[in-house]
Design a protein around this motif. Sequence first.
Motif, PDB file in Angstrom:
ATOM      1  N   PRO A  25      50.900  42.072  41.395  1.00 19.58           N
ATOM      2  CA  PRO A  25      49.966  40.919  41.665  1.00 19.58           C
ATOM      3  C   PRO A  25      49.600  40.629  43.088  1.00 19.58           C
ATOM      4  O   PRO A  25      50.657  40.808  43.996  1.00 19.58           O
ATOM      5  CB  PRO A  25      50.727  39.570  41.122  1.00 19.58           C
ATOM      6  CG  PRO A  25      52.104  39.921  41.348  1.00 19.58           C
ATOM      7  CD  PRO A  25      52.141  41.426  41.303  1.00 19.58           C
ATOM      8  N   LYS A  26      48.549  40.211  43.354  1.00 20.71           N
ATOM      9  CA  LYS A  26      47.308  40.415  42.873  1.00 20.71           C
ATOM     10  C   LYS A  26      46.445  41.474  43.863  1.00 20.71           C
ATOM     11  O   LYS A  26      46.085  40.930  44.783  1.00 20.71           O
ATOM     12  CB  LYS A  26      46.436  39.196  42.534  1.00 20.71           C
ATOM     13  CG  LYS A  26      45.168  39.592  42.150  1.00 20.71           C
ATOM     14  CD  LYS A  26      43.983  38.207  42.197  1.00 20.71           C
ATOM     15  CE  LYS A  26      42.622  38.687  42.049  1.00 20.71           C
ATOM     16  NZ  LYS A  26      41.706  37.666  42.434  1.00 20.71           N
ATOM     17  N   ARG A  27      46.503  42.711  43.460  1.00 19.69           N
ATOM     18  CA  ARG A  27      45.880  43.622  44.573  1.00 19.69           C
ATOM     19  C   ARG A  27      44.499  44.129  44.052  1.00 19.69           C
ATOM     20  O   ARG A  27      44.313  44.666  42.866  1.00 19.69           O
ATOM     21  CB  ARG A  27      46.684  45.017  44.862  1.00 19.69           C
ATOM     22  CG  ARG A  27      47.871  44.473  45.102  1.00 19.69           C
ATOM     23  CD  ARG A  27      48.507  45.587  45.871  1.00 19.69           C
ATOM     24  NE  ARG A  27      50.043  45.184  46.175  1.00 19.69           N
ATOM     25  CZ  ARG A  27      50.695  45.618  47.483  1.00 19.69           C
ATOM     26  NH1 ARG A  27      49.882  46.596  48.224  1.00 19.69           N
ATOM     27  NH2 ARG A  27      51.895  45.321  47.798  1.00 19.69           N
ATOM     28  N   CYS A  28      43.262  43.938  44.681  1.00 26.34           N
ATOM     29  CA  CYS A  28      42.158  44.176  44.130  1.00 26.34           C
ATOM     30  C   CYS A  28      41.199  44.362  45.463  1.00 26.34           C
ATOM     31  O   CYS A  28      41.333  44.047  46.496  1.00 26.34           O
ATOM     32  CB  CYS A  28      41.567  42.992  43.391  1.00 26.34           C
ATOM     33  SG  CYS A  28      39.961  43.367  42.451  1.00 26.34           S
ATOM     34  N   SER A  29      40.206  44.964  44.997  1.00 28.62           N
ATOM     35  CA  SER A  29      39.060  45.314  45.928  1.00 28.62           C
ATOM     36  C   SER A  29      38.006  44.317  46.014  1.00 28.62           C
ATOM     37  O   SER A  29      37.031  44.447  46.907  1.00 28.62           O
ATOM     38  CB  SER A  29      38.485  46.730  45.612  1.00 28.62           C
ATOM     39  OG  SER A  29      38.268  46.775  44.256  1.00 28.62           O
ATOM     40  N   TYR A  30      37.943  43.487  45.030  1.00 21.74           N
ATOM     41  CA  TYR A  30      37.221  42.350  45.003  1.00 21.74           C
ATOM     42  C   TYR A  30      38.184  40.995  44.868  1.00 21.74           C
ATOM     43  O   TYR A  30      39.316  41.079  44.742  1.00 21.74           O
ATOM     44  CB  TYR A  30      36.336  42.302  43.806  1.00 21.74           C
ATOM     45  CG  TYR A  30      35.349  43.467  43.614  1.00 21.74           C
ATOM     46  CD1 TYR A  30      34.846  43.998  44.708  1.00 21.74           C
ATOM     47  CD2 TYR A  30      34.731  43.490  42.320  1.00 21.74           C
ATOM     48  CE1 TYR A  30      33.733  44.950  44.595  1.00 21.74           C
ATOM     49  CE2 TYR A  30      33.635  44.371  42.246  1.00 21.74           C
ATOM     50  CZ  TYR A  30      33.083  45.119  43.150  1.00 21.74           C
ATOM     51  OH  TYR A  30      31.974  46.216  43.213  1.00 21.74           O
ATOM     52  N   SER A  31      37.226  39.827  45.279  1.00 25.36           N
ATOM     53  CA  SER A  31      37.723  38.505  45.156  1.00 25.36           C
ATOM     54  C   SER A  31      36.996  37.563  44.243  1.00 25.36           C
ATOM     55  O   SER A  31      36.135  36.954  45.113  1.00 25.36           O
ATOM     56  CB  SER A  31      38.221  38.040  46.391  1.00 25.36           C
ATOM     57  OG  SER A  31      38.938  36.697  46.129  1.00 25.36           O
ATOM     58  N   CYS A  32      36.546  38.157  43.220  1.00 24.57           N
ATOM     59  CA  CYS A  32      35.242  37.489  42.465  1.00 24.57           C
ATOM     60  C   CYS A  32      35.486  36.251  42.228  1.00 24.57           C
ATOM     61  O   CYS A  32      36.721  35.629  42.037  1.00 24.57           O
ATOM     62  CB  CYS A  32      35.249  38.072  41.001  1.00 24.57           C
ATOM     63  SG  CYS A  32      35.283  39.906  40.806  1.00 24.57           S
ATOM     64  N   VAL A  33      34.480  35.304  42.549  1.00 29.19           N
ATOM     65  CA  VAL A  33      34.403  33.691  42.606  1.00 29.19           C
ATOM     66  C   VAL A  33      35.068  33.226  41.190  1.00 29.19           C
ATOM     67  O   VAL A  33      35.704  32.167  41.013  1.00 29.19           O
ATOM     68  CB  VAL A  33      33.072  33.138  42.700  1.00 29.19           C
ATOM     69  CG1 VAL A  33      32.428  33.446  44.182  1.00 29.19           C
ATOM     70  CG2 VAL A  33      32.020  33.641  41.741  1.00 29.19           C
ATOM     71  N   TYR A  34      34.784  34.448  40.089  1.00 25.39           N
ATOM     72  CA  TYR A  34      35.390  33.613  39.006  1.00 25.39           C
ATOM     73  C   TYR A  34      36.552  33.888  38.318  1.00 25.39           C
ATOM     74  O   TYR A  34      36.997  33.936  37.182  1.00 25.39           O
ATOM     75  CB  TYR A  34      34.129  33.870  37.850  1.00 25.39           C
ATOM     76  CG  TYR A  34      33.806  35.435  37.634  1.00 25.39           C
ATOM     77  CD1 TYR A  34      34.760  36.255  36.948  1.00 25.39           C
ATOM     78  CD2 TYR A  34      32.922  35.968  38.414  1.00 25.39           C
ATOM     79  CE1 TYR A  34      34.559  37.490  36.916  1.00 25.39           C
ATOM     80  CE2 TYR A  34      32.668  37.546  38.408  1.00 25.39           C
ATOM     81  CZ  TYR A  34      33.378  38.229  37.757  1.00 25.39           C
ATOM     82  OH  TYR A  34      33.247  39.604  37.711  1.00 25.39           O
ATOM     83  N   CYS A  35      37.361  34.807  39.214  1.00 29.94           N
ATOM     84  CA  CYS A  35      38.589  35.598  38.666  1.00 29.94           C
ATOM     85  C   CYS A  35      39.531  34.621  38.264  1.00 29.94           C
ATOM     86  O   CYS A  35      39.971  33.524  38.752  1.00 29.94           O
ATOM     87  CB  CYS A  35      39.161  36.320  39.992  1.00 29.94           C
ATOM     88  SG  CYS A  35      40.660  37.304  39.453  1.00 29.94           S
ATOM     89  N   GLN A  36      40.251  34.805  36.841  1.00 33.39           N
ATOM     90  CA  GLN A  36      40.911  34.084  36.467  1.00 33.39           C
ATOM     91  C   GLN A  36      42.344  34.192  37.111  1.00 33.39           C
ATOM     92  O   GLN A  36      43.211  33.210  36.534  1.00 33.39           O
ATOM     93  CB  GLN A  36      41.033  34.302  34.864  1.00 33.39           C
ATOM     94  CG  GLN A  36      41.776  35.800  34.830  1.00 33.39           C
ATOM     95  CD  GLN A  36      41.698  36.176  33.449  1.00 33.39           C
ATOM     96  OE1 GLN A  36      42.505  35.435  32.725  1.00 33.39           O
ATOM     97  NE2 GLN A  36      41.025  37.273  33.091  1.00 33.39           N
ATOM     98  N   THR A 109      37.840  48.319  34.263  1.00 31.29           N
ATOM     99  CA  THR A 109      37.684  48.348  35.736  1.00 31.29           C
ATOM    100  C   THR A 109      36.693  47.622  36.623  1.00 31.29           C
ATOM    101  O   THR A 109      35.554  47.331  35.686  1.00 31.29           O
ATOM    102  CB  THR A 109      37.832  49.725  36.289  1.00 31.29           C
ATOM    103  OG1 THR A 109      37.431  49.890  37.489  1.00 31.29           O
ATOM    104  CG2 THR A 109      36.770  50.475  35.419  1.00 31.29           C
ATOM    105  N   ASN A 110      36.814  47.081  37.618  1.00 29.21           N
ATOM    106  CA  ASN A 110      35.663  46.543  38.432  1.00 29.21           C
ATOM    107  C   ASN A 110      34.726  47.702  38.969  1.00 29.21           C
ATOM    108  O   ASN A 110      33.570  47.419  39.420  1.00 29.21           O
ATOM    109  CB  ASN A 110      35.954  45.549  39.629  1.00 29.21           C
ATOM    110  CG  ASN A 110      36.770  46.284  40.586  1.00 29.21           C
ATOM    111  OD1 ASN A 110      36.529  47.463  40.796  1.00 29.21           O
ATOM    112  ND2 ASN A 110      37.404  45.576  41.624  1.00 29.21           N
ATOM    113  N   ALA A 111      34.985  49.089  38.702  1.00 29.25           N
ATOM    114  CA  ALA A 111      34.059  50.062  39.128  1.00 29.25           C
ATOM    115  C   ALA A 111      34.060  50.261  40.612  1.00 29.25           C
ATOM    116  O   ALA A 111      33.161  50.956  41.114  1.00 29.25           O
ATOM    117  CB  ALA A 111      32.864  50.010  38.377  1.00 29.25           C
TER     118      ALA A 111
END
Length: 313
Positions: A25-36, A109-111
């Motif tokens: 938790p939480k590794r991502c290439s995005y930080s989407c405004v709606y991420c749960q 995936t967020n692609a």
Amino acid sequence: MYSIAYGPVPSRRLGHSLGINNIPPKRCSYSCVYCQLGNTMNMQVERETFYEANEIAQSVKEKVKQVRKKGEPIDYLTFAPDGEPTLDVNLGKEIELLNSLDIKIAVITNASLIWREDVRQDLQKADWVSLKVDAVSKGIWCRINRRQKSLKLEAILDGMLQFAKIFKGELTTESMLIQGINDDSGEIKRIAGFLAELKPAKAYLAIPTRPPAKRTINAASEQVVNMAFQILEERLINVEYLIGYEGNAFEFTGNVKDDLLSITSVHPMREEAVIEFLKKADTGWKVVEKLIKDGSLMEVEYQGRKFYMRKLP
Ligand code: SF4
């Protein structure tokens, strides 16, 4: 430590989906405004080994054994971690190791890394892949997905098109519609144009149904969601809504505390789903109170409903 494999959870697209949390938790290439899952604390684009491929396969095989022992169905093994699954450099190897279970494998995936050939090769090994297409215009993409700065939208869109040409499984897309960001007819038409070229088996239109990272954002209105449906359909895209509640069929696999924490770390549960889950486990609400008290679970309200989420470190 909660387990890598979780669920099965009810999935609107995949039936009984046994989740695989292959990313810390939480590794991502995005930080989407709606991420749960809240804002991204560890933003990255480099792929790496987070867990050994065998460790992941072992955890999933163990969970499958428990679920099968209870006679519960599993429709898919789904890489849906609390982060971006393709950051895991062993993803392809893990899919190969899990093939022996003879259960279809899905990756959500967020692609964002699909411009990489190694990522396309890994995803090709799955049976079902979902790609995120929230925007195709740079400004809107930046606002909604809040990407890691080195990522290039053009390369991502091109990577998706390349992947669609070689992928033999079921390709789907998911577009989250957010009020005031990507819900104008111009952007929806541009998304439709891209999807018409990509030709997914199904394009899902979604709105946030769980508490978002940025609390001030709102789902697109019903009228807009309906308009988007019509625009996509006009381009002969097989479109479907992803806006209904997925149901309360969360499976109990033996350890209440572990099951609740591993599910809610990637999938906040509604209050009524927790109640139903506890009934199956033949236990009471005290276990939830205890988890809240020791700081591992949190209660959040969204649109008048109570949700229970794993508290991320
Ligand atoms: S929604 Fe998915 S892609 Fe977006 S920040 Fe959350 S985990 Fe990452």
